[in-house]
Write a protein that holds these residues in place. Sequence first.
Motif, PDB file in Angstrom:
ATOM      1  N   ASP A   1       0.821  -1.213   0.000  1.00 39.57           N
ATOM      2  CA  ASP A   1       0.000   0.000   0.000  1.00 39.57           C
ATOM      3  C   ASP A   1       0.855   1.263   0.000  1.00 39.57           C
ATOM      4  N   LEU A   2       2.059   1.177   0.560  1.00 45.31           N
ATOM      5  CA  LEU A   2       2.974   2.313   0.506  1.00 45.31           C
ATOM      6  C   LEU A   2       3.428   2.570  -0.926  1.00 45.31           C
ATOM      7  N   LEU A   3       3.655   1.484  -1.670  1.00 41.90           N
ATOM      8  CA  LEU A   3       4.235   1.602  -3.007  1.00 41.90           C
ATOM      9  C   LEU A   3       3.195   1.866  -4.090  1.00 41.90           C
ATOM     10  N   TYR A   4       2.027   1.235  -3.989  1.00 38.45           N
ATOM     11  CA  TYR A   4       1.076   1.283  -5.107  1.00 38.45           C
ATOM     12  C   TYR A   4      -0.351   1.576  -4.632  1.00 38.45           C
ATOM     13  N   THR A   5      -1.125   2.149  -5.549  1.00 40.16           N
ATOM     14  CA  THR A   5      -2.541   2.415  -5.326  1.00 40.16           C
ATOM     15  C   THR A   5      -3.321   1.858  -6.514  1.00 40.16           C
ATOM     16  N   GLU A   6      -4.500   1.295  -6.230  1.00 41.93           N
ATOM     17  CA  GLU A   6      -5.317   0.740  -7.301  1.00 41.93           C
ATOM     18  C   GLU A   6      -5.948   1.862  -8.126  1.00 41.93           C
TER      19      GLU A   6
ATOM     20  N   CYS B   1      -4.806  -8.016 -12.108  1.00 37.68           N
ATOM     21  CA  CYS B   1      -3.377  -8.141 -12.395  1.00 37.68           C
ATOM     22  C   CYS B   1      -2.683  -6.829 -12.103  1.00 37.68           C
ATOM     23  N   HIS B   2      -1.413  -6.787 -12.401  1.00 33.01           N
ATOM     24  CA  HIS B   2      -0.598  -5.635 -12.015  1.00 33.01           C
ATOM     25  C   HIS B   2      -0.974  -4.350 -12.745  1.00 33.01           C
ATOM     26  N   CYS B   3      -1.645  -4.478 -13.902  1.00 32.41           N
ATOM     27  CA  CYS B   3      -1.918  -3.287 -14.711  1.00 32.41           C
ATOM     28  C   CYS B   3      -2.935  -2.346 -14.062  1.00 32.41           C
ATOM     29  N   LYS B   4      -3.649  -2.799 -13.036  1.00 35.01           N
ATOM     30  CA  LYS B   4      -4.645  -1.919 -12.407  1.00 35.01           C
ATOM     31  C   LYS B   4      -4.052  -1.093 -11.271  1.00 35.01           C
ATOM     32  N   PHE B   5      -2.727  -1.187 -11.071  1.00 37.13           N
ATOM     33  CA  PHE B   5      -2.082  -0.434  -9.995  1.00 37.13           C
ATOM     34  C   PHE B   5      -1.154   0.634 -10.565  1.00 37.13           C
ATOM     35  N   ILE B   6      -1.079   1.745  -9.858  1.00 39.02           N
ATOM     36  CA  ILE B   6      -0.164   2.821 -10.232  1.00 39.02           C
ATOM     37  C   ILE B   6       0.741   3.125  -9.039  1.00 39.02           C
ATOM     38  N   ALA B   7       1.952   3.530  -9.338  1.00 39.66           N
ATOM     39  CA  ALA B   7       2.933   3.784  -8.284  1.00 39.66           C
ATOM     40  C   ALA B   7       2.616   5.083  -7.553  1.00 39.66           C
TER      41      ALA B   7
END
Length: 564
Positions: free
Chosen positions: A84-89, A98-104
């Motif tokens: 949660d520190l690194l990425y947000t949905e 998958c990973h494509c729904k997250f942004i840094a």
Amino acid sequence: MDVEDRRRYFIVGSVILEIVQPLFRARLEKDCSNKGLGSFQAFLCTLQVLHILFHLRHRNAYCCKDNINCRNNSKLPLIYCQWDLLYTENPGQSGHNCHCKFIANPVQLTDLDITLASLILLNCCHLGTSEENAIRKLRRYKNDYLSHNTEGKINETEYKSLWKDLTYFVIQLDPNKQDDLIRIEKRPLDEGLCIRYSIDLLNIHKKLNEMGTQIQGISSGMQMMGPQIQGTSSRLQVIGPQIQGISSGMQMMVPQIQGITSVMQELLSYQRNEATCQYCKKTLIEQGMDERKINSYKLGQDIFYQHGEIDLKSLFNENYIERITDVVIMDDGRLVMCLYCQSRLLICNTDGSEEAAIPVKGIPCSITAVNNFTVAVAILKTSIIQRNTLEILVHDIYNKHKLKSIPVPGLVCYGITMIKKQIVVGVDRGLLIVDYLTGEILQNIETRSIPLGIHSSSDKIFFDDYTRNTNNLHWYSFTDDNIHTLTLPSVPRSMTTLRDGSLYVLCKDRSVQHVSTDVKQFKTLKTNQSKDFSDCHKIRYNSKQKKMVTLNRRTGIVKILHEL
């Protein structure tokens, strides 16, 4: 508590937080800079990094992009609060799992503690052998002597051994830290600073983050915990001086939490019930194995079945006698092959889809995996003016660029492999051990023959005698510094190690000999078992993938075998 025991704990904690943690952050910054990225957030945004970290947090998820490299890890070392520190949905991508729904997130390097920084370094960055070892060891010392140390003290016996190792690995990362280490070692105990360090090193804020709703509504939480809370004061005394001032420290980190006593009780309960920590059992996991003991295979038993086949004949001119000289299967499942007559490396997936072709100057003869991202290739260079020369090309297959070129004294390469994180090259009547970071030749092992088809396993380097064409399988052992021999029914040509340490040896008559881990016994695979090996020249196994690949150099046929 002995004041000196407490001071020793403070000294070690000071080294970890004041020297090691900034060193880890600086090494991450260097990796970002080497990739031409302007910020750590940009680093987290790269597909490779996002994909790796996503699978370190999520299980049973397969991505819409780059799904060949998806991993279903048995352990999830990246905990919720770190992710949660690194990425947000991204709400607009909620339909994907998958990973494509997250942004840094706009994370700064200073936001990373030593645990998270080391996790990213070891999984997402290109590290030298000594760097990787130093980071692993320093992280382990932090866990063993600080994060799991609820007594807040280190006795003299432990300290003497620990300080020697601690300083050695710090100097490995930065030789300029010698004076800082001396200064910290002479530091008197500062109890207030020690308490602050204890709170950080015990990672209490991470545990509270994981508790989530459990610590909301402290009154109902206390009722739910019931008898566990009784006697809280006496149990908290176990931590001793470390929890002095904990209330203010916790309010600083998690101001929404009230009733610190119940929170600490839950933390202590968690620590008691967790027999082992996810950051402990490292060795087997790093080798691609789980914690369960791997049972030995019965010699000659049916282990593999053919799952697929890649036909690369279309890439070559029919007049080429040898199309592909060698192949390696990487930990992510990709294949990297040496295209002999085309002077290039081919990277493809096990379904045959081509990912990249990397040109090289010379003839690629043999290849081995250095780590998850890097291969070492033996290149033969020809010249009208000069005689043939041999060099080792160290190549990053993710970023598709050359890392290093190492000249080797020899005219022909008879194989290449890795052992003890060093490159081994078979040359005329010898085995050269080469440091792939510096290019230095560390050892020249005389074999009195031309070692062909070399392969390493544990502390042994296996090879056959190319000149004499005998049925002898030879190996050099680092344990006794000697060369040993096992006589097989046919001439050995290619070897690979299975998960239990036993070997498959492909012989000249196309039979496969299953050799025991102690290299004292062998058994020939039965005809129905060895049919998948009957028309190949090379065999390569990857323990993480549990897959075997076979290569026919002349036809360009690559078979993919799965473990039963």
